[in-house]
Design an enzyme around this catalytic site. Structure first.
Site, mmCIF file in Angstrom:
data_model
loop_
_atom_site.group_PDB
_atom_site.id
_atom_site.type_symbol
_atom_site.label_atom_id
_atom_site.label_comp_id
_atom_site.label_asym_id
_atom_site.label_seq_id
_atom_site.Cartn_x
_atom_site.Cartn_y
_atom_site.Cartn_z
ATOM 1 N N GLU A 139 27.542 14.243 -10.570
ATOM 2 C CA GLU A 139 27.676 15.701 -10.607
ATOM 3 C C GLU A 139 28.868 16.066 -11.488
ATOM 4 O OE1 GLU A 139 28.349 19.218 -7.242
ATOM 5 O OE2 GLU A 139 29.272 17.245 -6.980
ATOM 6 N N LYS A 193 20.878 22.303 -7.548
ATOM 7 C CA LYS A 193 21.391 22.173 -6.179
ATOM 8 C C LYS A 193 20.929 23.342 -5.319
ATOM 9 C CE LYS A 193 25.785 21.196 -3.833
ATOM 10 N NZ LYS A 193 27.256 21.057 -4.050
ATOM 11 N N CYS A 223 25.849 16.092 -4.167
ATOM 12 C CA CYS A 223 27.091 16.195 -3.406
ATOM 13 C C CYS A 223 26.845 16.305 -1.900
ATOM 14 C CB CYS A 223 27.926 17.370 -3.924
ATOM 15 S SG CYS A 223 29.660 17.279 -3.458
#
Length: 542
Positions: free
Chosen positions: A298, A359, A410
């Site tokens: 990321e 995301k 994440c």
């Protein structure tokens, strides 16, 4: 009223145990605090330090902490149980979440308090059901119910530090393949409540009952050891012979830790390009095999490769040089330029950027500001997030060189549903940026979650972090490779491509709701019993 009536009422009416009184309440609260601290020690990194087994905590302390809390709350009134639960939560979350201090001490303590508040209603319910039959079962269910709510409310929840995430490489781990993280939490809590039951039985000189309770507490992890895992072991179709892929994980590193790395966008991109060129040179020299898939973390490129010609040219050139598709973590602008997207982009050496995953669960206050118009006027630091991140809506499975890859970005790894969606692919990837939280417990805890997910879904998991901890995790949760923090690293390994479907995959979110319902049912039974006692006692006496 006759003397006989008074005597009958005093005999029949439910009474709170003396332990709930004021003089003995302080030691109970102290025991709640001890329970929280002991549970914290079960989470990574352990006391040996990051390079001496830091990937796991002292896992047996998790059920011990639950046992101490159950003993402390036994027989208390619900309001006292709520206070004890809150104290336990504070002494648990404050030390387990210090990785948030780089953002601000107020953020760390504020979130710790918010998370601890969920322990208050759980503590009240634990105290309420503690005098009913089968209370160890009800309490274990209440623990899952607390985690269910905490992981959803408010703002999508924050399911960090669930009991399951302390059981990465333990006798409880295999339960994940049957009922996911919720079943692991339930089994861990049940061991603790049975231990508490054994202590109470022994104190009452019920040695036979105590022995049975201890046997039950030991039986839970023993059952876990007997749960078959791996391809085909939990209802999957397996992996055909020879179905594997050579993967590479790139950790480019950042110029410096903390929030300041955000101002070094070009340097971070250059670091990942340099490490990928290093990989290409190793392949050309025959030092490592040609990878089928390369993963960047990321934020490997905070320069939008769609709108920044130089960034696009650099990425395109290095992808061609390595000769394999690269999953590029990049920040991109929405078409209208008002928001940011946190993307994983499948970059092909021939066709360039293709499929992508955005995301789906941006971080509140980190990637978007709730109630921005009000809060930014009060907290000036929030201006460091000038544009909110858009919430992705597309599927998180990307096809790279014919291989379906499930992408999780994440802290999405903490969310069961998002990871379950990605596990429909043949390999799982966790792209993360831990530079802000470097040298804290958070990267280790995130790695622990990734290892549990590998067992839960029978998938290889590739963890790519800008500054660490990057890792290649086998489907049984073992670490094939792991990086150090703030050290450039290139990891290459041959890993299996799974097609199996675990029982946990088939059941989806059902186990969590059923186990939470066990706790709710316990409260309902306790309420019914108390109402029946209050109705029948005086009537029978009359």
């Amino acid at each position: 009223m006759t003397q006989e009536t008074v005597t009958a009422e005093s005999r029949e009416a439910p009474r709170e145990p003396q332990a709930a009184g004021g003089p003995r309440r302080a030691p109970r609260i102290a025991l709640c605090a001890a329970a929280g601290l002991i549970m914290y020690l079960a989470f990574p990194p352990n006391v040996l330090g990051p390079d001496e087994g830091g990937a796991t905590g002292i896992w047996p302390l998790a059920p011990v902490g639950v046992a101490l809390l159950a003993l402390a709350l036994r027989g208390l009134r619900p309001w006292a149980g709520a206070l004890g639960g809150l104290v336990c939560g504070l002494f648990f979350f404050v030390p387990v979440l210090p990785g948030l201090r780089p953002i601000g001490t107020d953020v760390w303590l504020g979130l710790s308090l918010t998370e601890a508040l969920y322990f208050a209603p759980m503590g009240a319910a634990m105290a309420y059901v503690s005098k009913t039959r089968l209370w160890p079962l009800w309490v274990a269910g209440l623990w899952v119910a607390q985690e269910l709510v905490r992981g959803r409310v408010p703002l999508g929840g924050f399911p960090w530090a669930r009991l399951a995430f302390s059981q990465t490489d333990t006798p409880y781990t295999a339960f994940a393949a049957l009922g996911g993280a919720p079943l692991v939490s339930f089994a861990t809590a049940l061991t603790g409540t049975l231990l508490a039951f054994a202590v109470l039985a022994a104190a009452a000189k019920g040695l036979r009952t105590a022995a049975l309770a201890v046997a039950g507490a030991l039986a839970v992890p023993l059952v876990g050891l007997g749960v078959p895992t791996g391809s085909g072991g939990t209802g999957g179709s397996g992996t055909a012979a020879g179905e594997s892929a050579t993967v590479a994980v790139i950790q480019g590193n950042v110029p410096r830790s903390g929030m300041d790395f955000l101002g070094q966008r070009q340097a971070v991109l250059n670091n990942h390009i340099a490490r990928t060129r290093e990989l290409a040179a190793q392949v050309k020299a025959g030092e490592v095999p040609q990878p089928d898939l390369v993963v960047w973390p990321e934020n490997a490129s905070d320069l939008d490769p769609y709108n920044d010609p130089e960034a696009r040219a650099l990425i395109d050139a290095v992808v061609k040089e390595v000769g394999a598709p690269v999953l590029v973590g990049a920040l991109t602008s929405t078409p209208d330029g008002t928001m940011v997207e946190n993307r994983g982009i499948a970059w092909d050496p021939e066709t360039g950027p293709g499929e992508y995953y955005t995301k789906r669960h941006p971080v509140p206050f980190g990637e978007y500001i709730p109630f921005r118009g009000v809060l930014t006027k009060i907290i000036s630091r929030l201006d460091r997030v000038p544009r909110d991140f858009a919430r992705g809506t597309q599927d998180n499975t990307l096809v790279m060189d014919g291989v379906p890859v499930g992408d999780v970005i994440c802290f999405e790894v903490a969310y069961d549903g998002i990871v379950r969606d990605a596990a429909e692919a043949r390999i799982l990837v966790v792209q993360t940026n831990n530079a802000t939280y470097g040298h804290t417990s958070l990267p280790w805890q995130q790695l622990a979650m990734s290892r549990l997910r590998a067992v839960e879904h029978d998938r290889t998991v590739l963890v790519a972090a800008t500054s660490g901890i990057s890792a290649i995790v086998a489907p049984d949760g073992t670490l094939i490779d792991r990086s150090r923090e703030f050290t450039p690293d290139v990891q290459v390994a041959s890993v299996p491509l799974r097609t199996s479907v675990t029982i946990s995959d088939r059941l989806g979110g059902l186990p969590e709701w059923l186990l939470a319902l066990v706790g709710v049912a316990g409260v309902g039974l306790a309420l019914t019993a108390r109402r029946r006692a209050s109705r029948t006692g005086p009537g029978e006496a009359a």
